[in-house]
Design an enzyme around this catalytic site. Structure first.
Site, PDB file in Angstrom:
ATOM      1  N   GLU A 246      54.511 -43.871  13.379  1.00  0.00           N
ATOM      2  CA  GLU A 246      53.507 -44.854  12.944  1.00  0.00           C
ATOM      3  C   GLU A 246      54.097 -45.827  11.919  1.00  0.00           C
ATOM      4  OE1 GLU A 246      50.895 -45.200  14.644  1.00  0.00           O
ATOM      5  OE2 GLU A 246      51.130 -43.314  15.741  1.00  0.00           O
ATOM      6  N   HIS A 249      55.593 -48.801  13.666  1.00  0.00           N
ATOM      7  CA  HIS A 249      54.595 -49.827  14.009  1.00  0.00           C
ATOM      8  C   HIS A 249      54.242 -50.665  12.781  1.00  0.00           C
ATOM      9  CE1 HIS A 249      53.704 -48.585  18.090  1.00  0.00           C
ATOM     10  NE2 HIS A 249      53.358 -47.357  17.730  1.00  0.00           N
TER      11      HIS A 249
END
Lengths: 473, 473
Positions: A246, A249
């Site tokens: 994550e 991202h």
């Protein structure tokens, strides 16, 4: 464009809140709110005036940046205009309903309870895809192009066929050479180590949040308001990997050129490039032997002592398994190939929703040699179709491929990362990614970006090469 | 109207998030997002088509409910049309900036750092009020009418003059008869007792959230998504009162007739009625001797033992103090009278922002006999002006008055609440409020509602009577 960026940020916020904070009975109201937001955004993106503005700008010498702004504005406008506002609003509503339905159905392992919401999403996706179909691409390619402009279904078939051929023998060897090793890290120690590791990468309280949700995801609500989620369960190492996933991202969105903020270019260019960023941090940093020393140090501080080699083995061990998000890095693309086949069949009308659980079981048997004991561990494991996202899954496999291509280019240019990663120094990686990938935002589409950075098109070889040590090759 | 309700819910969500969850560097982005939301809402509320729709409905026999919908739609439309869209957006932006500036200035006790944002908010409020001024009411009354339609500045002067005359002698006697008694309840025990008390009142995890924020508030994001906040500090009982205060706001919005959901009538009718609901639960339930027995039981369960009488004394003890939200129930209105005087002077141009700290100190000396040691404990203590809310403060004092009027009417109709409250049974109160006050939503304005339920207009006597036991009268 600034208004559209703000509406998109509000959508991110409302979606993040729904998954992380909202009391469950808020769901019907949230569906209305997201529907209204989508309808307004669609209206603003398709007002007649835009046609005139674009016509006025036609042939003007705008310079490079404004030229890109107008080029992408024209493309977005032409696609958005093809979709009736009411369909856009219905979709948004059905996506919110579908997510809630999925959440409940998954908890009770009840596919039948989810089927009506999924059917509705399939129908709406077909109607939507038909609005956007061009040339010979077909409805599925139209959906795919929402996530990855310029990508062809045929290109996916080619890449995935190559993977489906190369992976099974590699998996067989890797099962022997790098077998799965469980490592029961207590959730509390994971949580402390994740927080400490993310802090090393620059995650602070002033412009980040780290929360828990059923399915890890990232929301970029503003350039300086980034929210990653993860989940912790006793007895695995998933959070140590998914939090870096994550983070990848998040870093992408944060390192886009500030000049693009609140323009149509100020976000990641495609899902596959986005996923390449998360996979780069997951596969090439978190799973890197040198960096694993840093993480095992953080676990030690958190009261859980493990040798780096043992932790590394738990992070890379190969064994076909049921759940995509906890799959080992080698079998992972096989999970995606299954989803690609099934969603293509759903959208093309060749597979009925009612037959999905059986088709899933068949596919898992064929691709991974596994029996699926429940739909919760089968076709109910992912939120995507419940959220109406068809054509999204391929980006997960493309992300693995592109991450490996980018990592090769990075190490070719700035040298092996081994020594820096052993010290936990990721600054040169952050800088290289900012310059080569992140800052461009949407100015370069997937394939032009990959070609510019790596000198070649999409390819499976760098990924297969990066995985071959697992098989002892 | 449904879209406007959704946009209002999104505004609530984005504001709640800003105060409770958002990392601080998200503030500039959030200001843009709230500005866009306000601009879109303003546009939707003022499109030309509405004029035609209202004209078409003119003279139609619509029945009672639809008649009210159209009556209020016409009123809202006529007011909204007078405000330029750009002014509305500027205000929203300035309010978001002002809140962030206030937050930082308050933390560092630096009024000068807040002054520019406050000046901007005053200017914008003046410009806004001038758009809405009607007849002899003046700019301040126009602002007031945004929160309390139909209320006159003159009526406030009359009520507040009566209070300013009656309160000081009552305060003097009460300081002797019910002196302030500190009770050092640990924050952790407060938190457990607050959660348990709220659960008794129906607060569950499926349609509520209870969080911590710098300034307690309530967000109604959906009929079944209600979020109250409170704050806990060692050594006082504030959270035990403020949580019931916020509960009163929350219950009001939750008990509006579901038929009004996503219409223009589906929310609380005015700030003073809203505040009457919070004050009813704070003054007449939380501070009720019988209910205090329940709360002391919850504190006991949480590991802090205190006699009910001692807890009650800590909740009602009278002593002039610096901070409004922790003021005793008797001196509380004096804090509001100060703010009313100052904001009236700011808006009328009779007080410069630079002179506010001095004027605040003068007023506190005159009304409460106190020296103000710092602006953080003086004119920087409240968020309201930073958020551009001028004309809002009076509702806090009106809420005290109306709560007492309603409580008299309630007990006159369904009898003394003493026995029920001793058992923690608030269901009859919830039902009475739902029927007499809550379900109407915006169908009745402040004064018609008060007249209908109590048989009289706004009055100070019930409040003064309810407080007289504190003075031993």
């Amino acid at each position: 464009m600034a208004e559209l960026a703000d509406l998109s940020a509000l959508n991110m916020l409302a979606s993040w809140d729904q998954m992380v904070m909202m009391p469950s009975e808020g769901a019907p109201g949230r569906a209305h709110q997201l529907g209204t937001l989508a309808r307004l955004a669609h209206e603003r993106a398709t007002v007649d005036e835009i046609d005139g503005w674009l016509a006025d700008l036609d042939g003007e010498d705008l310079g490079e940046l404004d030229g890109d702004v107008v080029r992408i504005a024209r493309r977005d406008w032409e696609r958005a205009r093809r979709v009736p506002a009411e369909l856009a609003a219905e979709m948004s509503h059905a996506h919110a309903d579908g997510q809630e339905s999925w959440r409940l159905a998954r908890a009770s392992d009840d596919f039948a309870a989810f089927a009506p919401a999924l059917e509705r999403n399939v129908e709406l996706a077909q109607a939507y895809g038909e609005c956007l179909t061009e040339g010979e691409g077909g409805v599925y390619e139209a959906l795919l192009n929402d996530y990855d402009f310029g990508l062809r279904t045929e290109e996916l078939r080619r890449l995935f066929a190559a993977l489906a051929q190369a992976l099974p023998p590699l998996v067989e060897e890797a099962r022997a050479h790098s077998p799965r090793r469980d490592l029961a890290v207590p959730a509390a120690a994971q949580q402390i180590a994740v927080a400490a590791t993310l802090r090393r990468l620059g995650v602070d309280d002033t412009s980040w949040r780290v929360d828990v949700s059923a399915h890890p995801f990232t929301a970029w609500i503003g350039r300086r308001d980034t929210r990653v989620t993860t989940r912790y369960s006793d007895g695995d190492v998933e959070s140590l990997l998914s939090s870096l996933h994550e983070y990848g991202h998040a870093l992408y969105e944060r390192q886009i050129d500030p000049a693009l903020e609140r323009t149509n270019l100020g976000r990641g260019t495609s899902m596959s490039i986005h996923e390449s960023q998360s996979k780069l941090w997951e596969n090439h940093v978190a799973r890197n032997r040198a960096f694993v020393e840093v993480v095992s140090g953080e676990l030690d501080t958190a009261g859980f002592t493990v040798a780096p080699a043992e932790l590394h083995a738990a992070m890379v061990g190969v064994e076909p398994s049921l759940v995509r998000v906890s799959a080992d890095p080698l079998t992972y693309p096989l999970h995606i190939i299954l989803r690609f086949e099934l969603e293509l069949a759903l959208i093309d009308g060749e597979l009925a929703v009612a037959d999905l659980p059986a088709a899933w079981r068949d596919g898992m048997r064929r691709l991974l040699g596994l029996e699926v004991p429940s739909d919760a561990l089968g076709c109910l494991q992912d939120i995507h179709w419940g959220a109406g996202a068809f054509g999204y899954f391929p980006s997960y496999a493309l992300g693995c491929l592109i991450a490996a291509q980018l990592w090769d280019a990075l190490e070719a240019e700035i040298g092996s990362r081994e020594e820096d990663l052993r010290r936990g120094d990721v600054a040169p990686i952050q800088r290289w990614l900012a310059d080569r990938v992140h800052r461009h935002g949407r100015r370069l589409d997937t394939i032009p970006l990959v070609e510019r950075v790596t000198g070649s098109g999409l390819a499976v070889e760098p990924f297969l090469r990066s995985m071959s040590p697992l098989a002892g090759r």
